[in-house]
Design a protein around this motif. Structure first.
Motif, short mmCIF file in Angstrom:
data_model
loop_
_atom_site.label_atom_id
_atom_site.label_comp_id
_atom_site.label_asym_id
_atom_site.label_seq_id
_atom_site.Cartn_x
_atom_site.Cartn_y
_atom_site.Cartn_z
N GLY A 31 0.79 -1.13 0.05
CA GLY A 31 -0.03 0.06 0.13
C GLY A 31 0.73 1.16 -0.04
N LEU A 32 0.13 2.47 0.44
CA LEU A 32 0.85 3.71 0.35
C LEU A 32 1.74 3.69 1.76
N LEU A 33 3.07 3.27 1.88
CA LEU A 33 3.62 3.26 3.16
C LEU A 33 4.35 4.37 3.64
N VAL A 34 4.76 5.27 2.66
CA VAL A 34 5.09 6.71 3.19
C VAL A 34 4.34 7.82 2.34
N GLU A 35 3.55 8.60 3.10
CA GLU A 35 3.04 9.84 2.37
C GLU A 35 3.55 10.80 2.79
N THR A 36 3.87 11.84 2.03
CA THR A 36 4.89 13.27 2.24
C THR A 36 3.74 14.35 2.18
N GLY A 37 2.57 14.13 1.43
CA GLY A 37 1.96 15.36 1.40
C GLY A 37 1.96 15.87 0.17
#
Length: 121
Positions: free
Chosen positions: A27-33
């Motif tokens: 999945g989305l494991l790192v989201e920085t915006g």
């Protein structure tokens, strides 16, 4: 340009994240915006070197097969690829077992390459 959500949804449409094994961390494991994505780096594994390469080419997202975070993190330090992703502001989507079992995914590609027939899920 695309957003992380649009790219995630596209991957989900061909390799549903809900199909991942229960022990997996796809999945989305790192989201920085980061709102807009115009450069993506593809990788099998996200290592520190891969994170640095993404930063050097100004990629805002890495899409990888193996999860960059597999076991729960107890600390975050420069020896970990996830640290570099956060530091460089790079998102990470990992499609592991969901991509393995997807129709036309990794397992199907390997089976075709090996000449296997009469395959069952």
């Amino acid at each position: 340009m695309s957003t992380v959500k649009e790219i995630y949804n596209w991957i989900d449409s061909i390799a549903p994240f809900a199909a991942a094994e229960s022990w997996d961390n796809s999945g989305l494991l790192v989201e920085t915006g980061e709102p807009e994505i115009d450069r993506v780096l593809l990788a099998l594994d996200i290592t520190g070197e891969v994170a640095r390469e993404a930063q050097e080419i100004s990629a805002q997202l890495i899409v990888a097969h193996h999860p960059v975070i597999f076991h729960p993190l107890r600390s975050l330090h420069p020896g970990q690829p996830a640290y570099w992703l956060v530091r460089y502001g790079i998102n990470a989507i990992c499609a592991h077992t969901n991509l393995d079992v997807a129709v036309g995914g990794v397992n199907d590609a390997l089976a075709r390459r090996l000449g296997l027939r009469c395959l069952e899920p």
